[in-house]
Design a protein around this motif. Structure first.
Motif, PDB file in Angstrom:
ATOM      1  N   ILE A 160      -2.789   3.594   6.074  1.00 56.95           N
ATOM      2  CA  ILE A 160      -2.449   2.379   5.736  1.00 56.95           C
ATOM      3  C   ILE A 160      -3.537   1.111   6.668  1.00 56.95           C
ATOM      4  O   ILE A 160      -3.877   0.450   6.100  1.00 56.95           O
ATOM      5  CB  ILE A 160      -0.973   2.108   5.601  1.00 56.95           C
ATOM      6  CG1 ILE A 160      -0.317   2.854   4.398  1.00 56.95           C
ATOM      7  CG2 ILE A 160      -0.784   0.635   5.366  1.00 56.95           C
ATOM      8  CD1 ILE A 160       1.165   2.555   4.213  1.00 56.95           C
ATOM      9  N   LEU A 196       0.774  -1.052   0.055  1.00 56.96           N
ATOM     10  CA  LEU A 196       0.111  -0.133   0.108  1.00 56.96           C
ATOM     11  C   LEU A 196       0.865   1.305   0.093  1.00 56.96           C
ATOM     12  O   LEU A 196       0.424   2.384  -0.529  1.00 56.96           O
ATOM     13  CB  LEU A 196      -0.941  -0.029   1.166  1.00 56.96           C
ATOM     14  CG  LEU A 196      -1.981  -0.927   1.276  1.00 56.96           C
ATOM     15  CD1 LEU A 196      -2.747  -0.754   2.634  1.00 56.96           C
ATOM     16  CD2 LEU A 196      -2.791  -1.158   0.087  1.00 56.96           C
ATOM     17  N   HIS A 225       0.658   3.941  -2.637  1.00 53.33           N
ATOM     18  CA  HIS A 225       0.211   5.377  -2.079  1.00 53.33           C
ATOM     19  C   HIS A 225       1.344   5.916  -1.439  1.00 53.33           C
ATOM     20  O   HIS A 225       1.051   5.811   0.001  1.00 53.33           O
ATOM     21  CB  HIS A 225      -1.067   5.329  -1.588  1.00 53.33           C
ATOM     22  CG  HIS A 225      -2.369   4.637  -2.051  1.00 53.33           C
ATOM     23  ND1 HIS A 225      -2.756   5.464  -3.097  1.00 53.33           N
ATOM     24  CD2 HIS A 225      -2.774   3.427  -2.220  1.00 53.33           C
ATOM     25  CE1 HIS A 225      -3.825   4.728  -3.780  1.00 53.33           C
ATOM     26  NE2 HIS A 225      -3.634   3.288  -3.193  1.00 53.33           N
ATOM     27  N   ALA A 250      -8.170  -2.891  -0.240  1.00 54.78           N
ATOM     28  CA  ALA A 250      -7.231  -2.164   0.427  1.00 54.78           C
ATOM     29  C   ALA A 250      -6.634  -1.066  -0.344  1.00 54.78           C
ATOM     30  O   ALA A 250      -6.381   0.071   0.069  1.00 54.78           O
ATOM     31  CB  ALA A 250      -6.364  -2.756   1.562  1.00 54.78           C
ATOM     32  N   LEU A 251      -6.282  -1.315  -1.571  1.00 53.44           N
ATOM     33  CA  LEU A 251      -5.685  -0.383  -2.454  1.00 53.44           C
ATOM     34  C   LEU A 251      -6.576   0.681  -2.773  1.00 53.44           C
ATOM     35  O   LEU A 251      -6.075   1.877  -2.874  1.00 53.44           O
ATOM     36  CB  LEU A 251      -5.361  -1.152  -3.765  1.00 53.44           C
ATOM     37  CG  LEU A 251      -4.112  -1.999  -3.839  1.00 53.44           C
ATOM     38  CD1 LEU A 251      -3.992  -2.900  -4.966  1.00 53.44           C
ATOM     39  CD2 LEU A 251      -2.718  -0.984  -3.422  1.00 53.44           C
ATOM     40  N   ALA A 289      -6.972   1.572   5.876  1.00 57.37           N
ATOM     41  CA  ALA A 289      -7.450   0.813   4.595  1.00 57.37           C
ATOM     42  C   ALA A 289      -7.409  -0.403   4.701  1.00 57.37           C
ATOM     43  O   ALA A 289      -8.382  -1.400   4.164  1.00 57.37           O
ATOM     44  CB  ALA A 289      -6.352   1.296   3.276  1.00 57.37           C
ATOM     45  N   TRP A 335       0.538   8.369   1.965  1.00 56.22           N
ATOM     46  CA  TRP A 335      -0.247   7.738   3.082  1.00 56.22           C
ATOM     47  C   TRP A 335       0.525   7.437   4.302  1.00 56.22           C
ATOM     48  O   TRP A 335       1.659   7.254   4.496  1.00 56.22           O
ATOM     49  CB  TRP A 335      -1.034   6.275   2.500  1.00 56.22           C
ATOM     50  CG  TRP A 335      -2.257   6.318   1.659  1.00 56.22           C
ATOM     51  CD1 TRP A 335      -2.500   7.564   1.006  1.00 56.22           C
ATOM     52  CD2 TRP A 335      -3.027   5.264   1.210  1.00 56.22           C
ATOM     53  NE1 TRP A 335      -3.580   7.268   0.203  1.00 56.22           N
ATOM     54  CE2 TRP A 335      -3.927   5.910   0.620  1.00 56.22           C
ATOM     55  CE3 TRP A 335      -3.128   4.217   1.747  1.00 56.22           C
ATOM     56  CZ2 TRP A 335      -5.106   5.114  -0.053  1.00 56.22           C
ATOM     57  CZ3 TRP A 335      -4.206   3.100   1.233  1.00 56.22           C
ATOM     58  CH2 TRP A 335      -5.265   3.792   0.249  1.00 56.22           C
TER      59      TRP A 335
END
Length: 395
Positions: free
Chosen positions: A200, A188, A192, A242-243, A203, A195
């Motif tokens: 994270i 992640l 990102h 989660a992405l 998510a 983030w």
């Protein structure tokens, strides 16, 4: 087929069924397959004990503490493991047949096993004994029978008598689920880079699954019953979802410092953690329930309400990490013993990284001490579902 014996019948000690060091009588074990009960000493040590006594093989049976969980081990002799139900049936066979026999056959790898995933019997559980207002665990991840790299300095059992050397081993434990989640966090972060660690975590938590592919609630393998947020937290991690979580519950350094203030940490304790000088504002009211966590844990103190009703309020802030959208809330509770209300019930985001706050009110009547109930809060724009588990406890 080989003669089959229950370890408890091949020992002169009361705990002979556990196949502990020096408990088996070689004359009653030699050349036979031995049924041992799981518990107390290491599983691989039980196999070593059977082998040392001359046993030809071992069947390791779960007890109530482990239910139907099957954990693979690199035993020193031919061995297999069975769940509690099968173990009880095998014992009935041994006790009723004057000449019981058995064999151990390798039938290859089997896929499509249901139910899957499940919560392992050894998995860390809630409630949070230190800070009850923070729901634990956060998530669950693969941790049973994981093929992993292994040091060549010891054998696959880890026992001193194991002279075998391998590059890989089958390992189970939270030490296996942790690297799965760590890898997902790295994934992640790569997707990102902007983030934060809290984003994270959010998510991973708000997109986790609480149901199997068959639609049934994830099972607690130790009990055979549906698991709860005290078992699975937010659920089993889902890397793809989660992405793109839509919204996240973010946290910054100030949020964590305020949390420590709410826990009544001293300036010295906070400085040792934060590595900077920080003093809590004596004129400010800090609350643990204001920590912007992706889950909710509410502990009702018996006798603390008015007219038998207690009210607890939490505040949360969502950050948009997707496209512009309007999210509506839906509330779910396991029972009528408590009620959830959210204000506002609609949040509209028009740009990236926009933040919107909401308040949650939990209302509950009197219930017996040590009662638990569960629910969830979901925000959805029709494309994303941002889930937060709710755990209610009466103490």
């Amino acid at each position: 087929m080989l003669p089959f014996v229950f370890a408890g019948n091949a020992s002169n000690v009361t705990n002979g069924n556990l196949c502990m060091m020096g408990t088996l009588i070689p004359e009653k074990v030699s050349g036979k397959i031995v049924l041992c009960d799981r518990g107390v000493n290491a599983r691989v040590q039980k196999g070593a004990v059977v082998k040392a006594a001359g046993g030809a093989g071992m069947v390791l049976a779960n007890t109530a503490a482990n239910g139907e969980e099957l954990v693979a081990d690199a035993h020193l002799l031919p061995a297999t493991t069975v769940g509690q139900k099968s173990g009880d049936l095998i014992k009935s066979y041994i006790f009723s047949d004057p000449n019981p026999t058995a064999t151990i056959l390798f039938e290859g790898t089997k896929v499509g096993i249901e139910p899957s995933p499940v919560v392992a019997a050894f998995s860390s559980r809630g409630p949070n004994s230190i800070t009850p207002e923070i729901l634990k665990p956060d998530v669950i991840a693969p941790g049973v029978n994981i093929i992993a790299g292994w040091s060549g300095s010891v054998g696959p059992t880890g026992l001193a008598i194991d002279t075998r050397r391998v590059g890989f081993n089958i390992i189970s434990g939270t030490s296996m689920s942790c690297p799965h989640v760590s890898g997902l966090a790295a994934l992640l972060k790569a997707a990102h880079p902007e983030w934060s660690p809290a984003a994270i975590r959010s998510a991973l938590m708000t997109t986790a699954n609480t149901a199997c592919k068959n639609g049934q609630m994830i099972e607690d393998i130790a009990t055979g019953k549906p698991s709860t947020p005290f078992d699975h937290g937010s659920g089993h991690v889902d890397p793809v979802s989660a992405l793109n979580p839509g919204l996240v519950y973010d946290l910054n350094i100030s949020d964590y410092l305020n949390f420590l203030c709410a826990l009544n940490y001293t300036a010295s304790q906070i400085s040792s953690l934060a590595r900077s000088n920080f003093t809590c504002d004596s004129s400010k009211k800090y609350s643990v329930t204001d920590l912007n966590y992706p889950s909710f844990a509410v502990s009702f103190q018996m006798g603390g309400g008015t007219g038998g009703t207690t009210v607890v309020k939490h505040t949360r802030t969502l950050t948009n990490v997707g496209s512009a959208a309007t999210y509506k809330v839906s509330l779910h509770s396991q029972s009528e013993s408590f009620k959830i209300s959210v204000e506002p019930d609609t949040l509209t985001f028009t740009e990236l990284n926009e933040k919107k706050s909401y308040a949650v009110t939990f209302t509950a009547g009197s219930m017996p001490s040590n009662t638990n109930s569960f629910g969830r809060i979901e925000w959805s724009d029709g494309k994303h579902i941002v889930r937060s588990p709710v755990a209610i406890s009466w103490t």
